[in-house]
Design a protein around this motif. Sequence first.
Motif, short mmCIF file in Angstrom:
data_model
loop_
_atom_site.label_atom_id
_atom_site.label_comp_id
_atom_site.label_asym_id
_atom_site.label_seq_id
_atom_site.Cartn_x
_atom_site.Cartn_y
_atom_site.Cartn_z
N ASN A 1 0.83 -1.21 0.00
CA ASN A 1 0.00 0.00 0.00
C ASN A 1 0.86 1.26 0.00
OD1 ASN A 1 -2.29 -1.58 0.10
ND2 ASN A 1 -2.49 -1.47 2.32
N ALA A 2 1.92 1.25 0.82
CA ALA A 2 2.79 2.42 0.90
C ALA A 2 3.53 2.67 -0.41
CB ALA A 2 3.78 2.26 2.06
N LEU A 3 4.01 1.59 -1.04
CA LEU A 3 4.71 1.75 -2.32
C LEU A 3 3.77 2.27 -3.40
CD1 LEU A 3 6.88 -1.51 -2.37
CD2 LEU A 3 7.70 0.83 -2.13
N SER A 4 2.50 1.87 -3.34
CA SER A 4 1.55 2.35 -4.34
C SER A 4 1.26 3.84 -4.18
CB SER A 4 0.23 1.56 -4.23
OG SER A 4 -0.44 1.85 -3.00
N LEU A 5 1.47 4.38 -2.99
CA LEU A 5 1.24 5.81 -2.76
C LEU A 5 2.40 6.67 -3.23
CD1 LEU A 5 -0.33 5.59 0.81
CD2 LEU A 5 -1.54 6.04 -1.33
N GLY A 6 3.55 6.03 -3.47
CA GLY A 6 4.71 6.77 -3.97
C GLY A 6 5.58 7.32 -2.84
N ALA A 7 6.82 7.60 -3.18
CA ALA A 7 7.77 8.12 -2.19
C ALA A 7 7.48 9.58 -1.88
CB ALA A 7 9.20 7.96 -2.71
N PRO A 8 7.67 10.00 -0.62
CA PRO A 8 7.48 11.42 -0.29
C PRO A 8 8.57 12.26 -0.92
CG PRO A 8 8.36 10.22 1.59
CD PRO A 8 8.04 9.19 0.56
N TYR B 1 10.23 16.25 4.54
CA TYR B 1 9.34 15.47 3.68
C TYR B 1 7.89 15.61 4.15
CZ TYR B 1 13.71 13.22 2.27
OH TYR B 1 14.98 12.97 1.82
N CYS B 2 7.01 15.88 3.20
CA CYS B 2 5.58 15.94 3.49
C CYS B 2 4.98 14.56 3.24
CB CYS B 2 4.89 16.98 2.60
SG CYS B 2 5.50 18.67 2.86
N VAL B 3 4.39 13.98 4.27
CA VAL B 3 3.84 12.63 4.21
C VAL B 3 2.32 12.71 4.36
CG1 VAL B 3 3.84 10.34 5.29
CG2 VAL B 3 5.95 11.67 5.18
N SER B 4 1.60 12.13 3.40
CA SER B 4 0.15 12.15 3.45
C SER B 4 -0.36 11.30 4.61
CB SER B 4 -0.43 11.65 2.13
OG SER B 4 -0.10 10.28 1.94
N LYS B 5 -1.64 11.47 4.95
CA LYS B 5 -2.22 10.72 6.06
C LYS B 5 -2.22 9.22 5.78
CE LYS B 5 -5.22 14.47 7.68
NZ LYS B 5 -6.62 14.90 7.90
N ASP B 6 -2.52 8.85 4.53
CA ASP B 6 -2.54 7.42 4.17
C ASP B 6 -1.15 6.82 4.26
OD1 ASP B 6 -5.26 7.44 3.73
OD2 ASP B 6 -5.07 7.88 1.59
N LEU B 7 -0.14 7.54 3.76
CA LEU B 7 1.23 7.03 3.80
C LEU B 7 1.73 6.97 5.25
CD1 LEU B 7 3.65 6.04 2.20
CD2 LEU B 7 4.39 8.41 1.94
N ASP B 8 1.39 7.97 6.05
CA ASP B 8 1.78 7.99 7.45
C ASP B 8 1.16 6.79 8.20
OD1 ASP B 8 2.87 9.18 9.88
OD2 ASP B 8 0.80 9.63 10.38
N LYS B 9 -0.08 6.47 7.88
CA LYS B 9 -0.75 5.32 8.51
C LYS B 9 -0.05 4.02 8.17
CE LYS B 9 -5.23 2.98 8.70
NZ LYS B 9 -6.65 2.98 8.19
N GLY C 1 0.86 20.72 5.13
CA GLY C 1 -0.56 20.46 5.30
C GLY C 1 -0.80 19.16 6.03
N ASP C 2 -0.05 18.11 5.65
CA ASP C 2 -0.15 16.82 6.32
C ASP C 2 1.00 16.68 7.32
OD1 ASP C 2 -2.42 16.03 4.86
OD2 ASP C 2 -1.17 15.45 3.16
N THR C 3 1.42 15.45 7.58
CA THR C 3 2.50 15.21 8.53
C THR C 3 3.85 15.53 7.89
OG1 THR C 3 1.17 13.42 9.45
CG2 THR C 3 3.47 13.54 10.12
N CYS C 4 4.72 16.14 8.66
CA CYS C 4 6.05 16.54 8.17
C CYS C 4 7.11 15.78 8.96
CB CYS C 4 6.22 18.05 8.32
SG CYS C 4 7.87 18.66 7.87
N PHE C 5 8.04 15.13 8.24
CA PHE C 5 9.14 14.40 8.87
C PHE C 5 10.46 14.85 8.25
CE2 PHE C 5 5.72 11.20 9.46
CZ PHE C 5 5.78 11.10 10.85
N LEU C 6 11.53 14.80 9.06
CA LEU C 6 12.85 15.15 8.55
C LEU C 6 13.51 13.99 7.82
CD1 LEU C 6 14.35 17.11 11.60
CD2 LEU C 6 13.38 18.07 9.49
N ASP C 7 13.19 12.76 8.21
CA ASP C 7 13.90 11.59 7.68
C ASP C 7 12.96 10.57 7.05
OD1 ASP C 7 12.82 11.19 10.20
OD2 ASP C 7 14.78 11.08 11.16
N ALA C 8 11.85 11.02 6.48
CA ALA C 8 10.91 10.09 5.84
C ALA C 8 11.51 9.44 4.60
CB ALA C 8 9.61 10.81 5.48
N GLY C 9 12.41 10.15 3.94
CA GLY C 9 13.05 9.58 2.75
C GLY C 9 13.89 8.37 3.08
#
Length: 280
Positions: free
Chosen positions: A107-114, A162-170, A200-208
Motif C-alpha cells: 500500500n505504501a509503495l503504491s502511494l509513492g515516495a514522499p 518530507y511531506c507525508v500524506s495521512k494514508d502514507l503515514d498510517k 498540510g499533512d505530517t512533516c518528517f525530517l527523515d521520511a526519505g
Amino acid sequence: IGTSVTNTLVSMGQAGDRLTLQRAFAGATVHDMFNWLTVLCLLPIEIIFGAMQGDGGPLYWLTKVFADAAMENGSKGDDPLKDKSPTKIVTSPLAKVVISNNTYIINALSLGAPAAMLSTSVNESAGCMPLGVRRLDAAEDVGGERALLNRRLAERDCSRYYCVSKDLDKNFKKISETAYKEKLTKCSGYIAEADEDKCGDTCFLDAGKFYQDYLKEKHNIKGGFVEGAGDVGGGIITLIFALALLSGGLYGMCRILKVLFMTSARKIIIQATKMNDYVA
C-alpha cells in the motif's frame, strides 16, 4: 485479459481428443477476440475522458458508484465487507501456507515516495546543522579533529524535510511501530513554521530514509514456504503454482460440465429442441 490466457490453457487440456481440442481452442479464440476488442474499444475512451475530466471515464464513474455505496458513501474507515467473503475464509489459510505478503508495504509503495523539500531556515539550538554545511563521514577524519567530527555526526541534518500524506503515514506506522517511533522525526521545532505549514499533512525530517530502508529494501514476503526464495523468486514460484491450480480447476470444471451435459442433460436438451419454438 487474464481470462484470455486461462481459457487457452484449459483448451490445451483437451489434447487427448483432436475434435474436442479443435472445438475448445476455437471457443477460447472467440472468447479472446471478444476480450481484446472490448479492451481496444473501452480503454481509449477511459484514457480520453480521464485526460479531459481528470478522474476517469464511464467505467470509472460506474465503479465509483458501487465502491461508494459499499464503503458508506465513500467515507474512509473500516471496510464493511472485510472478512465476509466465504471464498476468502476458505482459501486464506491455504494461501498463507504458500505466501504471506506485508500488505502495508504494498500500500505504501503504491502511494509513492514522499518528495524532499528544502528548508529555508533551521533551528540550530535544537541540534540542526547550519544550512550549507555538509555532514561529515567517519572515514573523512584524516586531520585528527575528532571533537569537531563527533559534533558534526551528532548534529541532525535539517536541510530537507518530507511531506507525508495521512494514508502514507498510517502505513508507515503499520509497517513497524518501533521504527516509526525511533527512526522518524517530526519537523516541529527543527525547521521554520512556514516550511512546516507548506505540508498540510505530517512533516518528517527523515521520511526519505525510512521509505528507502523499510519499504524499498525490506522484503515484502513475510511468510509461507516461498519466503526463503526472496520477493522475485517467491513471486515467480507463487505465480506458477497459482496458474497450475487455476488451470487444473478450470479443466476439472470443464470435465464435470462435459459429463453432465453429455449424459442425462443431453437427453433433456434433445427433447427441448423437439418442442415448440416458443416453449423451448
